[in-house]
Design a protein around this motif. Sequence first.
Motif, PDB file in Angstrom:
ATOM      1  N   GLU A  13       0.398  -1.223   0.215  1.00 31.80           N
ATOM      2  CA  GLU A  13       0.113  -0.044   0.007  1.00 31.80           C
ATOM      3  C   GLU A  13       0.540   1.352  -0.407  1.00 31.80           C
ATOM      4  OE1 GLU A  13      -3.001  -0.276   3.149  1.00 31.80           O
ATOM      5  OE2 GLU A  13      -3.895  -2.395   2.359  1.00 31.80           O
ATOM      6  N   ARG A  14       1.981   0.884   0.811  1.00 31.66           N
ATOM      7  CA  ARG A  14       3.091   2.134   1.407  1.00 31.66           C
ATOM      8  C   ARG A  14       3.934   2.594  -0.479  1.00 31.66           C
ATOM      9  NH1 ARG A  14       8.338   1.899   1.229  1.00 31.66           N
ATOM     10  NH2 ARG A  14       7.757   0.241   2.512  1.00 31.66           N
ATOM     11  N   MET A  15       3.764   1.360  -1.133  1.00 31.22           N
ATOM     12  CA  MET A  15       4.469   1.630  -2.848  1.00 31.22           C
ATOM     13  C   MET A  15       3.596   2.192  -3.673  1.00 31.22           C
ATOM     14  SD  MET A  15       7.623   0.700  -1.803  1.00 31.22           S
ATOM     15  CE  MET A  15       8.496   0.204  -3.568  1.00 31.22           C
ATOM     16  N   LEU A  16       2.251   1.813  -3.888  1.00 34.70           N
ATOM     17  CA  LEU A  16       0.940   2.267  -4.601  1.00 34.70           C
ATOM     18  C   LEU A  16       1.142   3.489  -4.170  1.00 34.70           C
ATOM     19  CD1 LEU A  16      -0.674   1.663  -6.809  1.00 34.70           C
ATOM     20  CD2 LEU A  16      -2.357   0.870  -4.673  1.00 34.70           C
ATOM     21  N   ARG A  17       0.593   4.222  -3.018  1.00 34.99           N
ATOM     22  CA  ARG A  17       0.847   5.648  -2.531  1.00 34.99           C
ATOM     23  C   ARG A  17       2.200   6.525  -2.597  1.00 34.99           C
ATOM     24  NH1 ARG A  17      -0.792   3.741   2.403  1.00 34.99           N
ATOM     25  NH2 ARG A  17       1.259   4.115   3.415  1.00 34.99           N
ATOM     26  N   GLN A  18       2.930   6.040  -2.989  1.00 29.70           N
ATOM     27  CA  GLN A  18       4.223   6.905  -3.581  1.00 29.70           C
ATOM     28  C   GLN A  18       4.382   6.452  -5.105  1.00 29.70           C
ATOM     29  OE1 GLN A  18       7.774   4.402  -2.061  1.00 29.70           O
ATOM     30  NE2 GLN A  18       7.398   5.066   0.057  1.00 29.70           N
ATOM     31  N   GLN A  19       3.351   5.834  -5.419  1.00 24.30           N
ATOM     32  CA  GLN A  19       4.190   6.025  -7.404  1.00 24.30           C
ATOM     33  C   GLN A  19       2.794   6.859  -7.557  1.00 24.30           C
ATOM     34  OE1 GLN A  19       3.431   1.699  -8.446  1.00 24.30           O
ATOM     35  NE2 GLN A  19       4.530   1.085  -8.087  1.00 24.30           N
ATOM     36  N   GLN A  20       1.295   6.788  -6.693  1.00 21.93           N
ATOM     37  CA  GLN A  20       0.382   8.101  -6.957  1.00 21.93           C
ATOM     38  C   GLN A  20       0.958   9.406  -7.088  1.00 21.93           C
ATOM     39  OE1 GLN A  20      -2.627   6.371  -4.562  1.00 21.93           O
ATOM     40  NE2 GLN A  20      -3.226   4.769  -6.212  1.00 21.93           N
ATOM     41  N   ARG A  21       1.099   9.486  -5.327  1.00 21.85           N
ATOM     42  CA  ARG A  21       2.023  10.853  -5.445  1.00 21.85           C
ATOM     43  C   ARG A  21       3.761  11.562  -6.999  1.00 21.85           C
ATOM     44  NH1 ARG A  21       3.522   9.901   0.227  1.00 21.85           N
ATOM     45  NH2 ARG A  21       2.005   8.947   1.074  1.00 21.85           N
ATOM     46  N   LEU A  22       4.214  10.116  -7.652  1.00 22.65           N
ATOM     47  CA  LEU A  22       4.987  10.535  -8.034  1.00 22.65           C
ATOM     48  C   LEU A  22       4.543  10.659  -9.561  1.00 22.65           C
ATOM     49  CD1 LEU A  22       8.101  10.452  -8.786  1.00 22.65           C
ATOM     50  CD2 LEU A  22       7.597   7.883  -9.963  1.00 22.65           C
ATOM     51  N   GLY A  29       3.560  18.711 -14.261  1.00 22.66           N
ATOM     52  CA  GLY A  29       5.238  19.123 -14.536  1.00 22.66           C
ATOM     53  C   GLY A  29       6.328  18.967 -13.423  1.00 22.66           C
ATOM     54  N   VAL A  30       6.168  18.767 -12.238  1.00 17.35           N
ATOM     55  CA  VAL A  30       7.450  19.243 -11.231  1.00 17.35           C
ATOM     56  C   VAL A  30       8.503  17.627 -11.691  1.00 17.35           C
ATOM     57  CG1 VAL A  30       8.460  19.386  -8.812  1.00 17.35           C
ATOM     58  CG2 VAL A  30       5.971  20.488  -9.958  1.00 17.35           C
ATOM     59  N   ALA A  31       9.706  17.907 -11.771  1.00 13.79           N
ATOM     60  CA  ALA A  31      10.467  16.735 -11.569  1.00 13.79           C
ATOM     61  C   ALA A  31      10.954  16.807 -11.102  1.00 13.79           C
ATOM     62  CB  ALA A  31      11.638  17.516 -12.841  1.00 13.79           C
ATOM     63  N   ALA A  32      10.574  15.129 -10.565  1.00 10.14           N
ATOM     64  CA  ALA A  32      10.789  14.578  -9.541  1.00 10.14           C
ATOM     65  C   ALA A  32      11.239  13.457 -10.000  1.00 10.14           C
ATOM     66  CB  ALA A  32       8.791  14.377  -8.355  1.00 10.14           C
ATOM     67  N   GLN A  33      12.298  13.232  -8.576  1.00  6.04           N
ATOM     68  CA  GLN A  33      13.438  11.825  -8.489  1.00  6.04           C
ATOM     69  C   GLN A  33      11.979  10.986  -7.783  1.00  6.04           C
ATOM     70  OE1 GLN A  33      17.128  12.485  -6.917  1.00  6.04           O
ATOM     71  NE2 GLN A  33      17.901  13.686  -8.894  1.00  6.04           N
ATOM     72  N   PRO A  34      12.172   9.955  -8.138  1.00  2.00           N
ATOM     73  CA  PRO A  34      11.652   8.559  -6.842  1.00  2.00           C
ATOM     74  C   PRO A  34      12.093   8.496  -5.371  1.00  2.00           C
ATOM     75  CG  PRO A  34      12.943   7.672  -8.718  1.00  2.00           C
ATOM     76  CD  PRO A  34      12.655   9.322  -8.838  1.00  2.00           C
ATOM     77  N   PRO A  35      10.878   8.696  -4.871  1.00  2.00           N
ATOM     78  CA  PRO A  35      11.567   7.754  -3.861  1.00  2.00           C
ATOM     79  C   PRO A  35      13.047   7.595  -3.131  1.00  2.00           C
ATOM     80  CG  PRO A  35       9.616   7.609  -3.143  1.00  2.00           C
ATOM     81  CD  PRO A  35       9.883   8.007  -4.462  1.00  2.00           C
ATOM     82  N   ALA A  36      14.252   7.551  -2.567  1.00  2.51           N
ATOM     83  CA  ALA A  36      15.026   7.031  -1.938  1.00  2.51           C
ATOM     84  C   ALA A  36      14.483   5.641  -0.756  1.00  2.51           C
ATOM     85  CB  ALA A  36      16.527   6.949  -1.559  1.00  2.51           C
ATOM     86  N   GLN A  37      14.982   4.636  -1.434  1.00  5.42           N
ATOM     87  CA  GLN A  37      14.512   3.492  -0.478  1.00  5.42           C
ATOM     88  C   GLN A  37      15.290   2.871   0.467  1.00  5.42           C
ATOM     89  OE1 GLN A  37      11.135   1.618  -0.450  1.00  5.42           O
ATOM     90  NE2 GLN A  37      10.805   3.362  -2.020  1.00  5.42           N
ATOM     91  N   ASN A  38      15.029   3.542   1.320  1.00  8.31           N
ATOM     92  CA  ASN A  38      16.732   2.720   2.000  1.00  8.31           C
ATOM     93  C   ASN A  38      15.921   1.899   3.311  1.00  8.31           C
ATOM     94  OD1 ASN A  38      18.548   4.663   1.697  1.00  8.31           O
ATOM     95  ND2 ASN A  38      17.385   6.999   3.029  1.00  8.31           N
TER      96      ASN A  38
END
Length: 140
Positions: A13-22, A29-38
Amino acid sequence: MDLFLETPQQQAERMLRQQQRLIEMQMQGVAAQPPAQNVTPAVSPAGGLAPENYSVQQDSYAQELAFDKRRTRRRRVGQRLRTLAMIVLIPLGLAAIFLVSYALTCILNGASPGEVLQHLSALGQRLGDVMTTIRTGWES
């Protein structure tokens, strides 16, 4: 008990939310980088490596925890310095108040400035004699 445990369903669910936000950020139009997975590997109670069930929340709080530790350390150091200052300044303040009140008492009794200095030097001499007596008693 570790508060950062995450079930596989919660992780998905968290990964899905992150993908939706991306996707939303890219749509805006915001050049966003995918969040780092630590994600760090978890250690199971048996001692081996458990499947990855820790979230990145644990790493995201690392800066906050470090700041809190530094703040706590600064508070402790400040508190110790204030205590040390009180231990030193209170006796010095009391001694200064005593000397001022002694000099004012001499002045109120009609002593001239020269006599006040004589009284203060006699007081210093008596204090020196007391310290010498205490030192000789301590050494013997």
